[in-house]
Design a protein around this motif. Structure first.
Motif, PDB file in Angstrom:
ATOM      1  N   TYR A 237      74.121   6.683  39.359  1.00  0.00           N
ATOM      2  CA  TYR A 237      72.659   6.527  39.263  1.00  0.00           C
ATOM      3  C   TYR A 237      71.998   7.901  39.251  1.00  0.00           C
ATOM      4  O   TYR A 237      71.094   8.167  38.453  1.00  0.00           O
ATOM      5  N   GLN A 255      68.946  11.781  36.155  1.00  0.00           N
ATOM      6  CA  GLN A 255      68.731  10.359  36.450  1.00  0.00           C
ATOM      7  C   GLN A 255      67.881   9.770  35.339  1.00  0.00           C
ATOM      8  O   GLN A 255      66.846  10.321  34.962  1.00  0.00           O
ATOM      9  N   GLY A 256      68.360   8.661  34.802  1.00  0.00           N
ATOM     10  CA  GLY A 256      67.591   7.982  33.759  1.00  0.00           C
ATOM     11  C   GLY A 256      67.392   8.797  32.501  1.00  0.00           C
ATOM     12  O   GLY A 256      66.348   8.710  31.845  1.00  0.00           O
ATOM     13  N   HIS A 258      66.997  12.007  32.192  1.00  0.00           N
ATOM     14  CA  HIS A 258      66.249  13.259  32.357  1.00  0.00           C
ATOM     15  C   HIS A 258      67.037  14.222  33.240  1.00  0.00           C
ATOM     16  O   HIS A 258      67.587  13.833  34.264  1.00  0.00           O
ATOM     17  N   LYS A 283      64.513   8.730  44.255  1.00  0.00           N
ATOM     18  CA  LYS A 283      64.310   8.079  42.960  1.00  0.00           C
ATOM     19  C   LYS A 283      64.312   6.558  43.103  1.00  0.00           C
ATOM     20  O   LYS A 283      63.515   5.873  42.448  1.00  0.00           O
ATOM     21  N   LYS A 284      65.194   6.047  43.941  1.00  0.00           N
ATOM     22  CA  LYS A 284      65.269   4.585  44.108  1.00  0.00           C
ATOM     23  C   LYS A 284      63.987   4.036  44.730  1.00  0.00           C
ATOM     24  O   LYS A 284      63.597   2.895  44.470  1.00  0.00           O
TER      25      LYS A 284
END
Length: 431
Positions: A237, A255-256, A258, A283-284
């Motif tokens: 993640y 993450q994601g 980026h 982030k979560k």
């Protein structure tokens, strides 16, 4: 008095104290018992100093309208903390582990506080008294709580989880510490793994270091609401890469889709995973990349945990809050990789290792021998059993202090590490 009734009093007087030397006006004083004291005898003094009420469990005390009599003060403190946690209904991040608990907790708090009003364990108040005090310090304005849980024997984390009821959980790592209490390394894994057990039974979210095989093994046979992995793998993640350690850590993380770069004020390669854990939790919980980075950048280590201290003569990596074989090993490997003209180790005994103490101290001496340090000094009775050239051995801090007064060290990068009981902070004046 029922816990619900006591809670109504607590809401009116929400400050809690267990120490008559630290009485706040209108606080609730809990008269705890210890091996060498019984605070029931100080209940009257606590009232005189300004406590609104004293919670006591000694029936021989004189009648006093400000005394609240209960069956067991410690259990009442724990029950009240659990009741308070249930009333708040806010998300709680719980963490434990052999090494890095407090640093990771502080990193998580630094990150989450960029978006939320947070409340976190003060210092390392992480035991059967500290966790209740941490929970009772949470105010109604708090949006997220971070609770550190420590243990030196099995069933302790299980008990603390029952009080704190974390919604999110993290084990930093499992290593060789408190071996005497846990009954060996397998006991450590089982004891720390009680956090995973709780999160699984409660169907909550767990954060797992994907690079740690022990944690993967411990979490793989359980079912959670969600497993959030962090580590060096692109499958995680949050994935990261160490860019620099000179001596402060600079990392890249993704993450994601980026990628970001962040400069920390932490030293020690072993803190790379602790930074990633804080990023993953941030982030979560919905923080922006900018908020996460700011939290990491502003955090400064204190309390002699991986703390770089520049003295008039040297640069000291002050990592002497505590020590065990696992943390000692990674600290040695870290300084071995750092670029410095003159590197010196001053290592003190590691406590609470039971029957494995001699073997673990011997292992550390052998590990040091694989590197070329300019000087290595060992302190303590356990290390002194391993005497060998070219290292220096001293039985205690006082003897070494006298040596350093006559033979000062200058212009060096020094790793100062040992168990808390060694009191290595006394050497800072000479360094």
């Amino acid at each position: 008095m029922s816990i619900a009734e006591l809670y109504n009093i607590f809401k009116e007087y929400p400050l809690v104290s267990t120490d008559t030397r630290k009485i706040s006006q209108d606080c609730l004083f809990f008269a705890l018992k210890g091996e060498n004291f019984d605070a029931n005898t100080f209940a009257g003094e606590a009232i005189k100093q300004g406590a609104a009420y004293a919670v006591v469990d000694c029936l021989d005390l004189p009648k006093n309208p400000q005394f609240i009599f209960v069956d067991n003060v410690l259990k009442t403190l724990q029950d009240l903390a659990h009741y308070h946690r249930k009333q708040l209904g806010l998300p709680v991040v719980g963490l434990t582990g052999t090494n890095g608990k407090t640093t990771t907790k502080e990193l998580i708090n630094a990150v989450l506080s960029q978006k939320f009003k947070t409340s976190a364990t003060l210092g390392n108040l992480n035991n059967h008294i500290g966790v209740p005090l941490t929970l009772l310090a949470i105010t109604p304005e708090t949006e997220v709580a971070i609770v550190e849980m420590g243990a030196n024997h099995q069933k302790e984390i299980e008990f603390l989880c029952a009080i704190a009821e974390p919604d999110f959980g993290l084990i930093t790592n499992v290593g060789k510490a408190h071996l005497e209490g846990f009954g060996g390394f397998e006991g450590v894994k089982k004891g720390k793994g009680e956090l995973y057990d709780f999160l699984s039974k409660s169907n909550e979210t767990v954060f797992v270091n994907h690079d740690n095989n022990y944690l993967l093994e411990m979490s793989n046979d359980k079912v959670f609401k969600e497993v959030v992995y962090y580590g060096t793998s692109s499958l995680c993640y949050v994935s990261g890469e160490l860019l620099a350690n000179d001596p402060y850590l600079k990392i890249a993380w993704r993450q994601g889709g980026h990628q970001e770069t962040v400069q920390s004020q932490l030293t020690g390669i072993y803190n790379f995973e602790n930074i990633l854990a804080a990023i993953a939790i941030g982030k979560k919980l919905g923080l922006t990349n900018e908020e996460v980075n700011k939290g990491i950048e502003i955090y400064q280590p204190t309390n002699n945990r991986s703390q770089i201290i520049k003295t008039a003569k040297n640069t000291v990596i002050g990592d002497f809050y505590n020590a065990n074989p696992s943390s000692m090993a990674v600290a040695i490997e870290n300084i071995a990789k750092l670029d410095a003209g003159k590197k010196i180790l001053i290592l003190g005994d590691m406590f609470e290792l039971g029957d494995e103490s001699q073997a673990e101290h011997q292992t550390i001496v052998k590990q040091v021998g694989k590197h070329s340090f300019d000087e290595v000094i060992f302190i303590g009775k356990e290390f002194s059993k391993q005497q060998q050239a070219p290292f220096s051995f001293y039985t205690d801090v006082e003897v070494l202090k006298k040596h350093l007064e006559n033979n000062p060290i200058e212009g060096a990068l020094i790793l100062l590490k040992g168990s808390r009981g060694m009191k290595l902070e006394q050497l800072m004046e000479q360094l």
